[in-house]
Every structure is written in C-alpha cells, then in structure tokens.
Design an enzyme around this catalytic site. Structure first.
Site, short mmCIF file in Angstrom:
data_model
loop_
_atom_site.label_atom_id
_atom_site.label_comp_id
_atom_site.label_asym_id
_atom_site.label_seq_id
_atom_site.Cartn_x
_atom_site.Cartn_y
_atom_site.Cartn_z
N SER A 114 15.25 43.73 16.98
CA SER A 114 13.97 43.45 17.65
C SER A 114 14.12 43.24 19.15
O SER A 114 13.33 43.76 19.95
CB SER A 114 13.30 42.23 17.01
OG SER A 114 13.02 42.47 15.66
N LYS A 116 11.57 34.07 6.10
CA LYS A 116 10.30 34.77 5.84
C LYS A 116 9.41 34.02 4.85
O LYS A 116 8.18 34.16 4.89
CB LYS A 116 10.57 36.19 5.34
CG LYS A 116 11.17 37.09 6.40
CD LYS A 116 11.32 38.52 5.92
CE LYS A 116 11.94 39.38 7.01
NZ LYS A 116 12.00 40.80 6.62
N ARG A 147 21.43 39.36 -9.31
CA ARG A 147 22.68 38.97 -9.96
C ARG A 147 22.44 37.93 -11.05
O ARG A 147 23.26 37.78 -11.95
CB ARG A 147 23.66 38.40 -8.93
CG ARG A 147 24.28 39.46 -8.02
CD ARG A 147 25.10 38.86 -6.90
NE ARG A 147 24.26 38.11 -5.97
CZ ARG A 147 24.71 37.50 -4.89
NH1 ARG A 147 25.99 37.52 -4.60
NH2 ARG A 147 23.89 36.85 -4.08
N THR A 148 21.31 37.22 -10.96
CA THR A 148 20.99 36.19 -11.95
C THR A 148 19.79 36.60 -12.79
O THR A 148 18.84 37.19 -12.25
CB THR A 148 20.69 34.85 -11.27
OG1 THR A 148 19.66 35.05 -10.30
CG2 THR A 148 21.93 34.33 -10.56
N TYR A 187 20.04 48.84 8.64
CA TYR A 187 20.16 49.90 9.65
C TYR A 187 21.48 49.80 10.42
O TYR A 187 21.80 50.67 11.23
CB TYR A 187 19.00 49.81 10.64
CG TYR A 187 18.99 48.53 11.43
CD1 TYR A 187 19.61 48.44 12.67
CD2 TYR A 187 18.40 47.38 10.91
CE1 TYR A 187 19.64 47.25 13.38
CE2 TYR A 187 18.41 46.19 11.62
CZ TYR A 187 19.03 46.13 12.84
OH TYR A 187 19.06 44.95 13.53
#
Length: 250
Positions: free
Chosen positions: A16, A64, A155-156, A212
C-alpha cells in the site's frame, strides 16, 4: 497535507505505501501515506489522535476483524463479511479530540474484479478457500456474489469446513477453483506452501493466491506444473486500493 496510512503487524513488505506514494507523486496529489506498525489494536486510537491530518486507513493482518469494535459505522458489505480493510476518518473542524470512523471492505471488490475474467462458468462451479481469516471472508462473499459454491479449508476441524486431510481425490476433482487466502508462502517463507495434494491438480483447475510477494509462490508453481491456470494477488491489491481511494474521497 492530508495523511493516509496502513495499520497491521508486521509491515515489512507493504504494498500500500509504495502504491499510494507513487500515485500521489504521479497525479500531483498533496498527500502522504504512512505505515503504522502496531502490536496491539488499541494503538489505533493514538494514531488517529496524534495524526490530525489523517483521512483514511487501510487495515491488514491481523486487524481486519479486531478493528471492528473501534468503528462508529460499518458498511453493509463489511458487516456481512465480518472484516474491514478500509477506514474513513471524519473530523470536526476545530475539535482535535472528535473523530468518527467508518469501516468498509474493498478486498471482495478487488478479488471479484481480478478473478472474474478467468472464471469458466462450466468448469469453475465450486471453490476451496484455504484459510479462515479476514481475507478468506472477503473471498467467500465475492464467490457468493458470483454464485460459486465454496468451502473453507483449515488445519483445525470446524463446522461446515474441511481440513487439509479431507482433500482427497473426489474433493479436488469437484472443487476446481482453489484460492490461497492464508499467509503461507509469503516472503521470506517462500519455500512453504499450503498442504494440498498438488499431484491431483489438472488443467481444469484455477489456482489463485492472494499473496503477491513473491510474484509466483510455491503454491502457484506447483499448480502450474500440473497444468493449472494461476494468478497472484497483485491486481486484486491494486483494485482494492483504488476502491479505497474512492471511499476516502467521497
């Protein structure tokens, strides 16, 4: 000079800052873009108070979802997704202590616009989303919008999701779209990749990696070796960043 920025941890290789700094320079915009590497989401309040020209923030891992309780408003789309990657900061002239935070999600916009040209409606009807974090939620919403069935892989074990041990031939054959929405394979851990049975992939598969950096992850390399179509997350990031800019300028 207006200020914009990114909160997350760590921020060693931030897309960003470079993207917006180059945009401001290219377009003659009197603004700056700063990285705010914070170890605790509580620090977001200090950032806003100490940067009185701050107009907007991007939000990345791991905040987030954690940032949502700090917001005054949240867009219907971000509410539905359960994750925010863009914050618009509104202030009251002359009052340095007043601010209002509105949260949005542009990850799903960037992902949808980026992957749409590669989707074959006849072949790509079901998707596996590797990872269960905020980014995976945005991907899930975009796939729902595109009427593509999806399952998360973790994974769980958990309700209505698969584990990597469940990815047998029948599953891989049925789910021909596979999206890595986990951080596995990000620089500098370039020798790592999600634990899927790559030998079961074929030219019918489309592999999309939100990462990326590096440009081609081991996940994409192994998919390409099996004849799969592959794409990294750079265009998604550019498209979500442009969508964020539009929100900040409203």
């Amino acid at each position: 000079m207006d200020t914009y920025g990114l909160i997350g941890f760590p921020l060693k290789h931030s897309f960003s800052a470079k993207f917006f700094t180059e945009k401001f320079c290219r377009e003659g915009i009197d603004a700056e873009y700063l990285n705010f590497e914070i170890e605790d989401i509580q620090e977001v309040c200090q950032i806003i108070l100490f940067n009185q020209k701050l107009k907007g923030l991007n939000v990345t891992i791991p905040y987030k979802e954690q940032v949502i309780p700090f917001l005054d408003e949240i867009s219907p789309e971000a509410q539905k997704i359960g994750a925010v990657n863009v914050i618009k900061v509104e202030r009251r002239p002359g009052d340095m202590y007043y601010y209002k935070l509105a949260g949005y999600n542009t990850d799903h916009i960037g992902f949808k616009r980026s992957i749409a040209p590669l989707i074959d409606p006849a072949s790509h009807r079901k998707a596996l989303i590797l990872g269960t974090g905020g980014a995976s939620k945005a991907v899930a919403q975009a796939l729902t919008d595109m009427q593509i069935e999806w399952k998360q892989v973790s994974r769980t074990p958990g309700n209505d999701r698969l584990t990597y041990n469940d990815l047998l031939q029948a599953v891989i054959s049925e789910y021909t779209l596979i999206i890595n929405a986990s951080p596995v394979g990000t620089f500098p851990e370039i020798d790592h990749c999600p634990d899927i049975p790559y030998d079961l992939l074929s030219s019918r598969h489309l592999l999309y990696d939100l990462i990326y950096n590096p440009e081609e992850t081991l996940f994409l390399q192994k998919g390409k070796a099996q004849g799969a179509t592959t794409k990294n997350g750079r265009e998604m990031l550019e498209l979500q960043a442009l969508a964020a800019w539009e929100i900040w300028q409203k």
